[in-house]
Design a protein around this motif. Sequence first.
Motif, PDB file in Angstrom:
ATOM      1  N   VAL A 226       1.480  -1.206   0.165  1.00  0.00           N
ATOM      2  CA  VAL A 226      -0.261  -0.202   0.059  1.00  0.00           C
ATOM      3  C   VAL A 226       0.719   1.652  -0.137  1.00  0.00           C
ATOM      4  O   VAL A 226       2.204   1.995   0.466  1.00  0.00           O
ATOM      5  CB  VAL A 226      -0.957   0.000   1.273  1.00  0.00           C
ATOM      6  N   ASN A 227       0.386   2.137  -0.794  1.00  0.00           N
ATOM      7  CA  ASN A 227       0.814   3.588  -0.579  1.00  0.00           C
ATOM      8  C   ASN A 227      -0.120   4.355   0.313  1.00  0.00           C
ATOM      9  O   ASN A 227      -0.905   4.817   0.409  1.00  0.00           O
ATOM     10  CB  ASN A 227       1.024   4.201  -1.656  1.00  0.00           C
ATOM     11  N   LEU A 228       0.742   5.278   1.296  1.00  0.00           N
ATOM     12  CA  LEU A 228      -0.523   5.559   2.025  1.00  0.00           C
ATOM     13  C   LEU A 228      -1.208   7.213   2.004  1.00  0.00           C
ATOM     14  O   LEU A 228      -2.139   7.368   2.410  1.00  0.00           O
ATOM     15  CB  LEU A 228       0.403   5.843   4.202  1.00  0.00           C
ATOM     16  N   GLU A 232      -4.868   7.571  -6.359  1.00  0.00           N
ATOM     17  CA  GLU A 232      -4.941   6.248  -7.802  1.00  0.00           C
ATOM     18  C   GLU A 232      -4.205   5.330  -8.069  1.00  0.00           C
ATOM     19  O   GLU A 232      -2.842   5.836  -7.728  1.00  0.00           O
ATOM     20  CB  GLU A 232      -5.525   7.378  -8.720  1.00  0.00           C
ATOM     21  N   ALA A 233      -4.221   4.845  -8.179  1.00  0.00           N
ATOM     22  CA  ALA A 233      -3.475   3.158  -8.560  1.00  0.00           C
ATOM     23  C   ALA A 233      -2.508   4.480  -9.780  1.00  0.00           C
ATOM     24  O   ALA A 233      -3.034   5.118 -10.674  1.00  0.00           O
ATOM     25  CB  ALA A 233      -3.986   2.055  -9.268  1.00  0.00           C
ATOM     26  N   PRO A 234      -1.030   3.167  -9.607  1.00  0.00           N
ATOM     27  CA  PRO A 234      -0.385   4.269 -10.882  1.00  0.00           C
ATOM     28  C   PRO A 234      -0.447   3.431 -11.973  1.00  0.00           C
ATOM     29  O   PRO A 234      -1.095   2.410 -11.360  1.00  0.00           O
ATOM     30  CB  PRO A 234       1.246   4.381 -10.039  1.00  0.00           C
ATOM     31  N   ARG A 235       0.298   4.150 -13.318  1.00  0.00           N
ATOM     32  CA  ARG A 235      -0.134   3.438 -14.029  1.00  0.00           C
ATOM     33  C   ARG A 235       0.838   2.946 -14.489  1.00  0.00           C
ATOM     34  O   ARG A 235       1.841   4.388 -14.935  1.00  0.00           O
ATOM     35  CB  ARG A 235      -1.178   4.321 -15.586  1.00  0.00           C
ATOM     36  N   LEU A 253      -5.330   2.980   0.032  1.00  0.00           N
ATOM     37  CA  LEU A 253      -5.439   2.062   0.850  1.00  0.00           C
ATOM     38  C   LEU A 253      -6.897   1.672   0.898  1.00  0.00           C
ATOM     39  O   LEU A 253      -7.067   0.575   0.674  1.00  0.00           O
ATOM     40  CB  LEU A 253      -5.842   2.460   2.084  1.00  0.00           C
ATOM     41  N   THR A 254      -8.159   2.497  -0.156  1.00  0.00           N
ATOM     42  CA  THR A 254      -8.914   2.389  -0.778  1.00  0.00           C
ATOM     43  C   THR A 254      -9.029   0.797  -1.829  1.00  0.00           C
ATOM     44  O   THR A 254      -9.800   0.444  -1.948  1.00  0.00           O
ATOM     45  CB  THR A 254      -9.519   3.581  -0.948  1.00  0.00           C
ATOM     46  N   GLN A 255      -8.046   0.317  -2.151  1.00  0.00           N
ATOM     47  CA  GLN A 255      -8.236  -0.594  -3.316  1.00  0.00           C
ATOM     48  C   GLN A 255      -7.170  -1.528  -3.053  1.00  0.00           C
ATOM     49  O   GLN A 255      -6.173  -2.586  -3.949  1.00  0.00           O
ATOM     50  CB  GLN A 255      -7.502   0.255  -5.202  1.00  0.00           C
TER      51      GLN A 255
END
Length: 351
Positions: A226-228, A232-235, A253-255
């Motif tokens: 996770v990234n705190l 958005e998820a990185p592309r 965290l939400t993903q």
Amino acid sequence: MDTLTHALSGALLARATAPKPAPDTLPVLRRVAVGMMAAAFPDLDFITGYFGDLAYLYHHRGVTHSLIMLPLWALLIAWLCALIWRRDRSWRAYFGVAALGVGIHIVGDLITAYGTMVFAPLSDVRVGIGTTFIIDLWFTGIIVAGLVASAVWRSSPVPAIAGLAVLCSYIAFQGVLQQEAVRFGEAYAQSAGLKDAQVSAQPRPVSPHNWMVVVRNGEDVRYSFVNLARREAPRLAPDAGYIARLDAAYLPLTQAQWVRASRFGVADAERKLAREAWQQPRFEFFRWFAEHPVLLHVDSDNPSTCVWFQDLRFFTPGRDRFPFRYGLCRDGGGPWQPYQLVGETARVPVF
């Protein structure tokens, strides 16, 4: 932590603690040089690797990183410095800065997750706070900035002191983030009904916000990257570089995605074989070393059978190879022999 960063930290601490120039004090540049050498000194234990993998695992970050042995190492370094500079001063002039250099090296390793035997040779217990990844470019950059500022304003120790203050603040910030990651893991454990779970967070590269959260419930392990701070998820582009690949696995965290693993696997036959291998006397080194051991896989290629384990502390997505993967193999009903897994298929005997 890498040796270069250790050496630079010793130089910064030596400059920050330099007294006002006087006939009986070391010249500033010499003091900085001694601090660098002393801070690099503990990593001389890399030579244990020439005596085999087991020697390296058992002794790396051992006596040369010991608080108990620190005065002896400082005395040795001070004596060598007196010889190098042709005895224009006694060893006593070098002892203090040598002790500071060795000490900041030990602290620099303590904040990583590898584990440091600070009580060697009286105890082989490995201590690790785990706030900082073993190679942290932000950490190193702060030290370099402090040294550059010290070179510009060379008459004053204030830039070096400020650099150390920023460095300590950065480590404290990482500690806060670590606790945030642990709380996220605890919330997951509670929602999953894992009442007796133990939660830890391992730092990961590129950003202080990148963490691997590990939830251990007996033999069952669940982990998430996770990234705190990310929303958005990185592309990841097809031609992405190494740093981007290292960073891409860490989701908001939400993903968060949780991966399940086990120390001995899931299938009954697999578990029986993994337990048998795990309990072998010749695998004691890995049982002692690993903090989050999980079964990697079982290879059955008649007549050879191999059972492979990894320590999640050293599992970093985006890398081409992963260190410290060990297992045992046997031919037919023969004895188990320890090996290291290099890459995905190559096995190297452990001695």
